[in-house]
Design a protein around this motif. Sequence first.
Motif, mmCIF file in Angstrom:
data_model
loop_
_atom_site.group_PDB
_atom_site.id
_atom_site.type_symbol
_atom_site.label_atom_id
_atom_site.label_comp_id
_atom_site.label_asym_id
_atom_site.label_seq_id
_atom_site.Cartn_x
_atom_site.Cartn_y
_atom_site.Cartn_z
ATOM 1 N N MET A 1 131.610 -12.212 30.776
ATOM 2 C CA MET A 1 130.240 -11.748 30.783
ATOM 3 C C MET A 1 129.334 -12.914 31.181
ATOM 4 N N ALA A 2 128.359 -12.635 31.999
ATOM 5 C CA ALA A 2 127.446 -13.668 32.492
ATOM 6 C C ALA A 2 126.499 -14.114 31.384
ATOM 7 N N LYS A 3 126.232 -15.398 31.384
ATOM 8 C CA LYS A 3 125.250 -15.929 30.452
ATOM 9 C C LYS A 3 123.873 -15.774 31.088
ATOM 10 N N ILE A 4 122.917 -15.311 30.313
ATOM 11 C CA ILE A 4 121.549 -15.125 30.794
ATOM 12 C C ILE A 4 120.841 -16.467 30.739
ATOM 13 N N SER A 5 120.159 -16.829 31.828
ATOM 14 C CA SER A 5 119.424 -18.097 31.854
ATOM 15 C C SER A 5 118.300 -18.050 30.814
ATOM 16 N N GLN A 33 113.813 2.713 30.367
ATOM 17 C CA GLN A 33 112.536 2.172 30.835
ATOM 18 C C GLN A 33 112.500 0.655 30.662
ATOM 19 N N LEU A 34 112.959 0.153 29.530
ATOM 20 C CA LEU A 34 112.975 -1.285 29.295
ATOM 21 C C LEU A 34 113.881 -1.984 30.308
ATOM 22 N N LEU A 35 115.054 -1.424 30.550
ATOM 23 C CA LEU A 35 115.974 -2.041 31.507
ATOM 24 C C LEU A 35 115.356 -2.090 32.901
ATOM 25 N N ARG A 36 114.664 -1.012 33.300
ATOM 26 C CA ARG A 36 114.014 -1.008 34.613
ATOM 27 C C ARG A 36 112.914 -2.068 34.692
ATOM 28 N N ILE A 37 112.158 -2.221 33.611
ATOM 29 C CA ILE A 37 111.130 -3.259 33.564
ATOM 30 C C ILE A 37 111.770 -4.636 33.762
ATOM 31 N N CYS A 38 112.959 -4.798 33.222
ATOM 32 C CA CYS A 38 113.692 -6.063 33.341
ATOM 33 C C CYS A 38 114.402 -6.196 34.692
ATOM 34 N N GLY A 39 114.307 -5.156 35.542
ATOM 35 C CA GLY A 39 114.959 -5.208 36.846
ATOM 36 C C GLY A 39 116.439 -4.894 36.801
ATOM 37 N N ASP A 61 118.278 -3.166 18.877
ATOM 38 C CA ASP A 61 117.605 -4.446 18.671
ATOM 39 C C ASP A 61 117.727 -5.329 19.910
ATOM 40 N N LEU A 62 117.005 -6.444 19.889
ATOM 41 C CA LEU A 62 116.963 -7.347 21.032
ATOM 42 C C LEU A 62 118.346 -7.893 21.377
ATOM 43 N N VAL A 63 119.134 -8.267 20.387
ATOM 44 C CA VAL A 63 120.467 -8.818 20.646
ATOM 45 C C VAL A 63 121.319 -7.811 21.416
ATOM 46 N N SER A 64 121.256 -6.550 21.032
ATOM 47 C CA SER A 64 122.028 -5.512 21.724
ATOM 48 C C SER A 64 121.510 -5.287 23.138
ATOM 49 N N VAL A 65 120.191 -5.346 23.313
ATOM 50 C CA VAL A 65 119.614 -5.194 24.660
ATOM 51 C C VAL A 65 120.064 -6.341 25.549
ATOM 52 N N LEU A 66 120.024 -7.565 25.029
ATOM 53 C CA LEU A 66 120.474 -8.712 25.816
ATOM 54 C C LEU A 66 121.955 -8.610 26.162
ATOM 55 N N ILE A 68 123.590 -5.773 26.667
ATOM 56 C CA ILE A 68 123.664 -4.774 27.742
ATOM 57 C C ILE A 68 123.233 -5.405 29.070
ATOM 58 N N ILE A 69 122.135 -6.127 29.056
ATOM 59 C CA ILE A 69 121.655 -6.769 30.286
ATOM 60 C C ILE A 69 122.709 -7.735 30.815
ATOM 61 N N SER A 70 123.294 -8.516 29.934
ATOM 62 C CA SER A 70 124.319 -9.469 30.346
ATOM 63 C C SER A 70 125.508 -8.752 30.980
ATOM 64 N N ARG A 71 125.933 -7.643 30.390
ATOM 65 C CA ARG A 71 127.047 -6.862 30.957
ATOM 66 C C ARG A 71 126.688 -6.321 32.343
ATOM 67 N N GLU A 72 125.478 -5.810 32.465
ATOM 68 C CA GLU A 72 125.070 -5.190 33.727
ATOM 69 C C GLU A 72 124.918 -6.215 34.848
ATOM 70 N N VAL A 73 124.337 -7.368 34.552
ATOM 71 C CA VAL A 73 124.128 -8.356 35.608
ATOM 72 C C VAL A 73 125.406 -9.094 35.968
ATOM 73 N N SER A 74 126.425 -9.016 35.115
ATOM 74 C CA SER A 74 127.673 -9.718 35.408
ATOM 75 C C SER A 74 128.684 -8.844 36.146
ATOM 76 N N LYS A 75 128.329 -7.606 36.445
ATOM 77 C CA LYS A 75 129.269 -6.724 37.142
ATOM 78 C C LYS A 75 129.595 -7.284 38.520
ATOM 79 N N GLU A 76 130.781 -6.963 38.960
ATOM 80 C CA GLU A 76 131.254 -7.442 40.261
ATOM 81 C C GLU A 76 130.260 -7.079 41.348
#
Length: 151
Positions: A1-5, A33-39, A61-66, A68-76
């Motif tokens: 999983m990608a680390k978020i900067s 909606q939150l995920l779209r705001i985050c791109g 919560d925020l930890v779970s959102v982060l 999810i974002i980490s999983r999504e941005v780390s996809k092949e």
Amino acid sequence: MAKISESDRKKYEEAFRVSSGGQSTLPLSNLDQLLRICGVYVLPKELSEYKNRFGMNATIDLVSVLDIISREVSKEPANIEQLLSLFKALDNDNTGTISVAALQTVLCDPRQPDSLPLGQFSSVLATAGLTGVEQLSAADYMNVLLGLKRW
């Protein structure tokens, strides 16, 4: 999983804070909606899986959102040759551009399991800075598709 900067993490935290009204959790119904705001664009099927994992009426919560974002941005990442092949197929008059309508037809085809909801297509174009355009160059097309992280 990608680390978020750290800089991206701060942006995501701020988006969460605003979306949750300063609360420590966000209604799961607002996750898309939150995920779209985050791109971060999540396919409807994957979004349903996340919602099922937490419970449809739950909060997140925020930890779970982060996570999810980490999983999504780390996809092949997409195979560039495949994306260009689709562009060439849609550029049937060999002008080096395709119509937004043609791309929308492909991405929002309800017969496909991973199709994009029509309403989300406009958001994707807006995120790519392409609101109101009728034709897409190959570069614009790639920005749209790579921004989706779905290919």
